[in-house]
Design a protein around this motif. Structure first.
Motif, PDB file in Angstrom:
ATOM      1  N   ILE A  84       0.831  -1.209   0.000  1.00 41.12           N
ATOM      2  CA  ILE A  84       0.000   0.000   0.000  1.00 41.12           C
ATOM      3  C   ILE A  84       0.865   1.259   0.000  1.00 41.12           C
ATOM      4  CG2 ILE A  84      -2.040  -1.086   0.984  1.00 41.12           C
ATOM      5  CD1 ILE A  84      -1.236  -0.006   3.714  1.00 41.12           C
ATOM      6  N   ASP A  85       2.171   1.079   0.216  1.00 40.49           N
ATOM      7  CA  ASP A  85       3.091   2.218   0.146  1.00 40.49           C
ATOM      8  C   ASP A  85       3.319   2.682  -1.282  1.00 40.49           C
ATOM      9  OD1 ASP A  85       3.399   2.177   2.921  1.00 40.49           O
ATOM     10  OD2 ASP A  85       5.116   0.823   2.811  1.00 40.49           O
ATOM     11  N   LYS A  86       2.957   1.832  -2.261  1.00 38.10           N
ATOM     12  CA  LYS A  86       3.086   2.183  -3.681  1.00 38.10           C
ATOM     13  C   LYS A  86       1.772   1.837  -4.380  1.00 38.10           C
ATOM     14  CE  LYS A  86       8.059   1.479  -3.802  1.00 38.10           C
ATOM     15  NZ  LYS A  86       9.167   0.679  -4.319  1.00 38.10           N
ATOM     16  N   PRO A  87       0.731   2.655  -4.157  1.00 39.84           N
ATOM     17  CA  PRO A  87      -0.579   2.344  -4.739  1.00 39.84           C
ATOM     18  C   PRO A  87      -0.582   2.440  -6.260  1.00 39.84           C
ATOM     19  CG  PRO A  87      -0.589   4.537  -3.773  1.00 39.84           C
ATOM     20  CD  PRO A  87       0.737   3.917  -3.416  1.00 39.84           C
ATOM     21  N   ASP A  88      -1.522   1.726  -6.870  1.00 40.05           N
ATOM     22  CA  ASP A  88      -1.694   1.792  -8.322  1.00 40.05           C
ATOM     23  C   ASP A  88      -2.308   3.116  -8.758  1.00 40.05           C
ATOM     24  OD1 ASP A  88      -0.716  -0.816  -8.899  1.00 40.05           O
ATOM     25  OD2 ASP A  88      -2.622  -1.657  -8.216  1.00 40.05           O
ATOM     26  N   GLU A  89      -3.116   3.689  -7.885  1.00 37.10           N
ATOM     27  CA  GLU A  89      -3.710   4.986  -8.208  1.00 37.10           C
ATOM     28  C   GLU A  89      -4.054   5.744  -6.942  1.00 37.10           C
ATOM     29  OE1 GLU A  89      -7.792   5.195  -9.802  1.00 37.10           O
ATOM     30  OE2 GLU A  89      -7.893   3.031  -9.525  1.00 37.10           O
ATOM     31  N   GLY A 111      -9.464  15.047   1.813  1.00 36.71           N
ATOM     32  CA  GLY A 111      -9.108  13.634   1.873  1.00 36.71           C
ATOM     33  C   GLY A 111      -8.566  13.103   0.568  1.00 36.71           C
ATOM     34  N   HIS A 112      -8.209  11.831   0.607  1.00 33.56           N
ATOM     35  CA  HIS A 112      -7.744  11.144  -0.602  1.00 33.56           C
ATOM     36  C   HIS A 112      -7.904   9.642  -0.416  1.00 33.56           C
ATOM     37  CE1 HIS A 112      -4.071  11.095   1.898  1.00 33.56           C
ATOM     38  NE2 HIS A 112      -3.816   9.940   1.287  1.00 33.56           N
ATOM     39  N   LEU A 113      -7.820   8.953  -1.539  1.00 35.21           N
ATOM     40  CA  LEU A 113      -7.942   7.500  -1.561  1.00 35.21           C
ATOM     41  C   LEU A 113      -6.783   6.941  -2.364  1.00 35.21           C
ATOM     42  CD1 LEU A 113     -10.992   5.371  -2.138  1.00 35.21           C
ATOM     43  CD2 LEU A 113      -9.200   5.240  -3.833  1.00 35.21           C
ATOM     44  N   GLU A 114      -6.200   5.859  -1.872  1.00 38.10           N
ATOM     45  CA  GLU A 114      -5.160   5.158  -2.604  1.00 38.10           C
ATOM     46  C   GLU A 114      -5.647   3.738  -2.841  1.00 38.10           C
ATOM     47  OE1 GLU A 114      -1.219   7.456  -1.090  1.00 38.10           O
ATOM     48  OE2 GLU A 114      -2.187   6.103   0.341  1.00 38.10           O
ATOM     49  N   ALA A 115      -5.491   3.251  -4.062  1.00 37.44           N
ATOM     50  CA  ALA A 115      -6.030   1.943  -4.427  1.00 37.44           C
ATOM     51  C   ALA A 115      -4.932   1.031  -4.954  1.00 37.44           C
ATOM     52  CB  ALA A 115      -7.121   2.089  -5.483  1.00 37.44           C
ATOM     53  N   VAL A 116      -5.068  -0.243  -4.591  1.00 36.37           N
ATOM     54  CA  VAL A 116      -4.198  -1.303  -5.090  1.00 36.37           C
ATOM     55  C   VAL A 116      -5.108  -2.321  -5.777  1.00 36.37           C
ATOM     56  CG1 VAL A 116      -2.582  -3.127  -4.448  1.00 36.37           C
ATOM     57  CG2 VAL A 116      -2.535  -0.954  -3.230  1.00 36.37           C
ATOM     58  N   HIS A 117      -4.784  -2.678  -7.007  1.00 39.86           N
ATOM     59  CA  HIS A 117      -5.617  -3.604  -7.786  1.00 39.86           C
ATOM     60  C   HIS A 117      -4.846  -4.904  -8.017  1.00 39.86           C
ATOM     61  CE1 HIS A 117      -8.217  -0.178  -8.449  1.00 39.86           C
ATOM     62  NE2 HIS A 117      -7.185   0.499  -8.919  1.00 39.86           N
ATOM     63  N   ASP A 156      -9.728  -5.539  -5.213  1.00 38.25           N
ATOM     64  CA  ASP A 156      -9.455  -4.114  -5.347  1.00 38.25           C
ATOM     65  C   ASP A 156      -9.535  -3.557  -3.934  1.00 38.25           C
ATOM     66  OD1 ASP A 156      -9.293  -3.588  -8.298  1.00 38.25           O
ATOM     67  OD2 ASP A 156     -11.238  -4.602  -8.199  1.00 38.25           O
ATOM     68  N   PHE A 157      -8.404  -3.086  -3.425  1.00 36.31           N
ATOM     69  CA  PHE A 157      -8.257  -2.676  -2.035  1.00 36.31           C
ATOM     70  C   PHE A 157      -8.016  -1.175  -1.969  1.00 36.31           C
ATOM     71  CE2 PHE A 157      -5.301  -1.802   1.494  1.00 36.31           C
ATOM     72  CZ  PHE A 157      -6.055  -2.244   2.566  1.00 36.31           C
ATOM     73  N   ALA A 158      -8.675  -0.506  -1.028  1.00 38.02           N
ATOM     74  CA  ALA A 158      -8.533   0.942  -0.901  1.00 38.02           C
ATOM     75  C   ALA A 158      -8.114   1.328   0.511  1.00 38.02           C
ATOM     76  CB  ALA A 158      -9.848   1.636  -1.242  1.00 38.02           C
ATOM     77  N   VAL A 159      -7.264   2.339   0.578  1.00 36.65           N
ATOM     78  CA  VAL A 159      -6.944   3.010   1.831  1.00 36.65           C
ATOM     79  C   VAL A 159      -7.452   4.433   1.683  1.00 36.65           C
ATOM     80  CG1 VAL A 159      -5.140   3.776   3.405  1.00 36.65           C
ATOM     81  CG2 VAL A 159      -4.870   1.612   2.163  1.00 36.65           C
ATOM     82  N   ALA A 160      -8.424   4.797   2.519  1.00 34.67           N
ATOM     83  CA  ALA A 160      -9.004   6.136   2.454  1.00 34.67           C
ATOM     84  C   ALA A 160      -8.542   6.940   3.660  1.00 34.67           C
ATOM     85  CB  ALA A 160     -10.524   6.059   2.435  1.00 34.67           C
ATOM     86  N   THR A 161      -8.161   8.188   3.409  1.00 36.18           N
ATOM     87  CA  THR A 161      -7.744   9.105   4.466  1.00 36.18           C
ATOM     88  C   THR A 161      -8.676  10.308   4.435  1.00 36.18           C
ATOM     89  OG1 THR A 161      -5.446   8.388   4.200  1.00 36.18           O
ATOM     90  CG2 THR A 161      -5.814  10.472   5.349  1.00 36.18           C
ATOM     91  N   GLY A 213     -14.133  -3.500  -2.727  1.00 36.27           N
ATOM     92  CA  GLY A 213     -13.829  -3.343  -4.152  1.00 36.27           C
ATOM     93  C   GLY A 213     -14.358  -2.065  -4.750  1.00 36.27           C
ATOM     94  N   GLY A 214     -15.587  -1.706  -4.432  1.00 38.31           N
ATOM     95  CA  GLY A 214     -16.203  -0.527  -5.025  1.00 38.31           C
ATOM     96  C   GLY A 214     -15.504   0.763  -4.670  1.00 38.31           C
ATOM     97  N   MET A 215     -14.975   0.837  -3.465  1.00 39.96           N
ATOM     98  CA  MET A 215     -14.272   2.055  -3.070  1.00 39.96           C
ATOM     99  C   MET A 215     -13.030   2.237  -3.932  1.00 39.96           C
ATOM    100  SD  MET A 215     -13.497   3.390   0.742  1.00 39.96           S
ATOM    101  CE  MET A 215     -13.510   5.154   1.007  1.00 39.96           C
ATOM    102  N   ALA A 216     -12.306   1.155  -4.169  1.00 36.71           N
ATOM    103  CA  ALA A 216     -11.081   1.225  -4.974  1.00 36.71           C
ATOM    104  C   ALA A 216     -11.364   1.521  -6.444  1.00 36.71           C
ATOM    105  CB  ALA A 216     -10.299  -0.083  -4.854  1.00 36.71           C
ATOM    106  N   THR A 217     -12.525   1.086  -6.939  1.00 41.10           N
ATOM    107  CA  THR A 217     -12.803   1.233  -8.374  1.00 41.10           C
ATOM    108  C   THR A 217     -13.728   2.393  -8.710  1.00 41.10           C
ATOM    109  OG1 THR A 217     -14.622  -0.369  -8.244  1.00 41.10           O
ATOM    110  CG2 THR A 217     -12.433  -1.223  -8.826  1.00 41.10           C
ATOM    111  N   GLU A 218     -14.631   2.787  -7.806  1.00 46.69           N
ATOM    112  CA  GLU A 218     -15.663   3.772  -8.146  1.00 46.69           C
ATOM    113  C   GLU A 218     -15.653   5.048  -7.323  1.00 46.69           C
ATOM    114  OE1 GLU A 218     -19.500   1.871  -7.872  1.00 46.69           O
ATOM    115  OE2 GLU A 218     -18.659  -0.013  -8.525  1.00 46.69           O
ATOM    116  N   TYR A 219     -15.198   4.987  -6.085  1.00 47.18           N
ATOM    117  CA  TYR A 219     -15.341   6.076  -5.124  1.00 47.18           C
ATOM    118  C   TYR A 219     -14.663   7.356  -5.599  1.00 47.18           C
ATOM    119  CZ  TYR A 219     -15.731   8.035  -0.395  1.00 47.18           C
ATOM    120  OH  TYR A 219     -16.041   8.800   0.706  1.00 47.18           O
ATOM    121  N   ALA A 220     -15.355   8.472  -5.457  1.00 44.71           N
ATOM    122  CA  ALA A 220     -14.842   9.802  -5.806  1.00 44.71           C
ATOM    123  C   ALA A 220     -14.489   9.925  -7.289  1.00 44.71           C
ATOM    124  CB  ALA A 220     -13.655  10.195  -4.916  1.00 44.71           C
ATOM    125  N   LYS A 221     -15.205   9.184  -8.117  1.00 44.30           N
ATOM    126  CA  LYS A 221     -15.069   9.334  -9.565  1.00 44.30           C
ATOM    127  C   LYS A 221     -16.381   9.908 -10.101  1.00 44.30           C
ATOM    128  CE  LYS A 221     -11.800   5.749 -10.937  1.00 44.30           C
ATOM    129  NZ  LYS A 221     -11.629   4.525 -11.742  1.00 44.30           N
TER     130      LYS A 221
END
Length: 120
Positions: A7-12, A19-25, A30-35, A109-117
């Motif tokens: 998660i230290d090197k997210p895909d997006e 706030g922000h979201l970092e996603a790893v696929h 599809d995993f998300a870390v939200a701050t 999964g949805g947070m990593a792929t859809e959230y804040a888009k």
């Protein structure tokens, strides 16, 4: 095939107000870390991006840090804090409680792929 990512090197990364979201696929995850910073509220920070009245993303999460209040569209409310594992269906608002930054890990999964888009 085994896959490992950090998660230290997210895909997006997706930034939004307070706030922000970092996603790893990975295959099948599809995993998300939200701050979320103090003062963040979904209806003010993400709602205008999503174009919906409430969050329509399903969450399976672990609260890592901070406290968050969640209000379902039917009026039910609850608060989650550090160490809480939660499931939250679509149709809710949420906001940071207090002065501490909130960090959430989301496995649904949805947070990593859809959230804040923006809806296209």
């Amino acid at each position: 095939m085994m896959e490992i990512k950090t998660i230290d090197k997210p895909d997006e990364r997706r930034d939004f107000p307070r706030g922000h979201l970092e996603a790893v696929h990975l295959t099948g995850l599809d995993f998300a870390v939200a701050t979320f910073e103090p003062g963040w509220r979904w209806t003010e920070s993400v709602g205008p991006i999503a174009g919906t009245d409430s969050c329509e993303v399903h969450h399976n999460g672990v609260m890592v840090q901070g406290r968050m209040r969640i209000r379902m569209d039917d009026g039910a409310e609850s608060e989650v804090g550090p160490g809480d594992v939660f499931v939250c269906p679509p149709g809710h608002d949420a906001w940071v409680v207090g002065d501490e930054q909130v960090i959430v890990y989301d496995f649904a999964g949805g947070m990593a792929t859809e959230y804040a888009k923006a809806k296209g």
